[in-house]
Design an enzyme around this catalytic site. Structure first.
Site, short mmCIF file in Angstrom:
data_model
loop_
_atom_site.label_atom_id
_atom_site.label_comp_id
_atom_site.label_asym_id
_atom_site.label_seq_id
_atom_site.Cartn_x
_atom_site.Cartn_y
_atom_site.Cartn_z
N ASP A 7 -3.11 -18.19 0.35
CA ASP A 7 -4.07 -18.79 -0.58
C ASP A 7 -4.86 -19.90 0.10
O ASP A 7 -6.09 -19.95 0.02
CB ASP A 7 -3.39 -19.25 -1.89
CG ASP A 7 -2.10 -20.03 -1.68
OD1 ASP A 7 -1.66 -20.17 -0.53
OD2 ASP A 7 -1.53 -20.52 -2.68
N ASP A 41 -12.76 -8.99 4.21
CA ASP A 41 -14.00 -8.92 3.42
C ASP A 41 -14.56 -10.33 3.26
O ASP A 41 -15.77 -10.55 3.33
CB ASP A 41 -13.76 -8.30 2.03
CG ASP A 41 -13.97 -6.78 2.01
OD1 ASP A 41 -13.69 -6.13 3.03
OD2 ASP A 41 -14.41 -6.25 0.97
N TYR A 89 0.82 -1.22 0.00
CA TYR A 89 0.00 0.00 0.00
C TYR A 89 0.86 1.26 0.00
O TYR A 89 0.46 2.28 -0.53
CB TYR A 89 -0.88 0.04 1.26
CG TYR A 89 -2.19 -0.67 1.15
CD1 TYR A 89 -2.25 -2.03 0.89
CD2 TYR A 89 -3.39 0.01 1.33
CE1 TYR A 89 -3.45 -2.69 0.81
CE2 TYR A 89 -4.60 -0.64 1.26
CZ TYR A 89 -4.62 -1.99 1.00
OH TYR A 89 -5.83 -2.63 0.93
N LYS A 106 2.84 -15.31 2.35
CA LYS A 106 3.06 -16.05 1.10
C LYS A 106 4.56 -16.32 1.03
O LYS A 106 5.27 -15.89 0.12
CB LYS A 106 2.55 -15.20 -0.09
CG LYS A 106 2.60 -15.87 -1.43
CD LYS A 106 1.52 -16.91 -1.64
CE LYS A 106 1.71 -17.59 -2.97
NZ LYS A 106 0.81 -18.75 -3.18
N ASP A 141 -6.67 -7.02 4.33
CA ASP A 141 -7.80 -6.35 3.66
C ASP A 141 -8.68 -7.39 2.99
O ASP A 141 -9.91 -7.41 3.17
CB ASP A 141 -7.25 -5.35 2.63
CG ASP A 141 -8.35 -4.64 1.88
OD1 ASP A 141 -9.30 -4.16 2.54
OD2 ASP A 141 -8.28 -4.54 0.64
C1 IPM Z 1 -10.50 -0.80 3.88
C2 IPM Z 1 -10.51 -0.27 2.46
C3 IPM Z 1 -9.28 0.57 2.23
C4 IPM Z 1 -8.08 -0.35 2.33
C5 IPM Z 1 -9.23 1.36 0.91
C6 IPM Z 1 -10.45 2.19 0.70
C7 IPM Z 1 -8.00 2.22 0.84
O1 IPM Z 1 -10.64 -1.30 1.54
O2 IPM Z 1 -10.44 0.00 4.81
O3 IPM Z 1 -10.59 -2.02 4.06
O4 IPM Z 1 -7.76 -1.08 1.38
O5 IPM Z 1 -7.45 -0.34 3.38
MN MN Z 2 -11.08 -3.21 2.44
#
Ligand code: IPM
Ligand code: MN
Ligand code: NAD
Length: 351
Positions: free
Chosen positions: A219, A247, A141, A186, A243
């Site tokens: 993975d 999700d 990042y 990884k 990240d």
């Molecule tokens: C999160 C988001 C952010 C990240 C983006 C919007 C920069 O996806 O907070 O999870 O990747 O950290």
């Molecule tokens: Mn995110």
């Protein structure tokens, strides 16, 4: 107790869900006799539109001067042109970096009544209680980014010190939970991952010998997280992997809209935000699930203001409204649903 809280609503559903969580914090202040001063500031696309800068100096100053920060989400189609010179997401990344928030805590639990809803067999969800500790201010990042003709480059780098501090925090948290730490990388391909593995092994062996440490490749971890989520306690990993895996973990809880987070450094104010984004597809329609942000407000009380009973009061109120069957559309399945506002009103009534 008197505290100053900066509100960064941002874009899309951000203002809706931050508005809800702010009302919840105000109700907590009233019930427990605290005074919270709320100051709103610009971030993301809204800040670009108003000032040209996704993190104006005035916002950063307000954040530094406050006890804690509650954030909605940034971004959206309006600002997503790949050729754009400035992006909403840069504001969020700069905020995390400037405040030194290297650890992002993302707890994942499953409300029993929502287990049926997850696209995972519900028997696998019994006992799921995991905490992902995502490194937040390093890795790909924040490495150098450049274009050279037809080639694009993103550099991923980590130092020993960057890995040590987040692993120590994750290890301390694991020690206070079930004592299991899973480090995800990884390492079969990436040099940074081999560093993570070596540093984690050393830190845990020398400073936290009582922990059960396990390493997993990212993975296969993506698969294990769905196949046997109850087997995990604390998961520590680099920025990008954390990240993505969280999700995915949103699926276990039933919706991305349910998961909160806390971004912490060594002292100074923390940033509290749901893990979801600005959800442009449902913005402004009273459809957003406010629970991820409301539970982020609970984390704010617990971690920045040290108000544990107050945090638990919010968590209990959320549990009670879910027990009572209230569902925003994202967690309603084929059943009836309520809006963002009605869900919040129900939480406020519990408080
Ligand atoms: C999160 C988001 C952010 C990240 C983006 C919007 C920069 O996806 O907070 O999870 O990747 O950290
Ligand atoms: Mn995110
Ligand atoms: P998203 O998280 O915004 O949405 C993904 C899906 O989940 C959508 O279908 C959305 O409607 C749904 N969803 C998300 N939050 C919800 C909620 N509270 N209630 C109900 N449904 C919800 O991810 P995306 O669509 O990939 O990204 C949209 C924008 O958000 C992008 O610009 C991205 O950069 C940004 N983003 C910001 C943050 C942040 O500010 N921390 C986090 C992730 C994405």
């Amino acid at each position: 107790m008197h505290s100053t809280i900066t509100l960064l609503p941002g874009d899309g559903i951000g203002p809706e869900v931050v508005g809800c969580a702010t009302e919840v914090l105000a109700a907590i202040a009233q019930r427990f006799g605290h005074s919270f001063d709320f100051h709103e500031a610009l971030i993301g696309g809204a800040a670009i539109d108003a000032t040209g800068d996704p993190l104006p100096d005035a916002t950063l100053r307000a954040c530094r001067e406050s006890d804690a920060i509650l954030l909605g989400a940034v971004g959206g189609p309006k600002w997503s042109d790949p050729n754009a010179s400035v992006r909403p997401e840069q504001g969020l990344l700069k905020l995390r970096r400037e405040l030194g928030l290297y650890a992002n805590l993302r707890p994942v639990t499953v409300h029993p009544q929502l287990a049926e809803l997850a696209p995972v067999k519900s028997d696998r969800l019994v006992g799921v209680d995991l905490l992902v500790v995502r490194e937040l201010t390093g890795g790909i990042y924040f490495g150098e980014k450049r274009r050279e003709g037809d080639v694009a480059v993103d550099v991923c780098s980590y130092s020993v010190a960057e890995v040590e501090r987040v692993v120590r925090l994750a290890a301390r948290l694991a020690g206070a939970r079930k004592g299991r730490l899973t480090q995800v990388d990884k390492a079969n391909v990436l040099e940074t991952s081999r560093l993570w593995r070596q540093v984690t092994t050393r830190v845990v062996e020398t400073e936290f010998p009582e922990l059960q440490l396990e390493h997993q490749l990212v993975d296969s971890m993506a698969m294990h997280l769905i196949a046997k989520p109850a087997a995990y306690d604390v998961i520590v990993t680099e920025n990008l992997f954390g990240d993505i895996l969280t999700d995915e973990a949103g699926l276990l809880a039933g919706s991305l809209g349910l998961l909160p987070s806390a971004s912490l450094g060594d002292g100074g104010p923390g940033v509290y935000e749901p893990i979801h984004g600005s959800a442009p597809d449902i913005a402004g329609q009273d459809k957003a699930n406010p629970i991820g942000t409301i539970l982020s407000a609970a984390m704010l009380l617990r971690w920045s203001l040290k108000l544990d009973a107050e945090a638990r009061a919010i968590e209990a109120a959320v549990t009670a409204v879910l027990d009572a069957g209230l569902r925003t559309p994202d967690i309603a399945g084929d059943g009836p649903s309520v809006g963002t506002r009605a869900m919040t009103t129900a939480v406020l009534a519990e408080i």
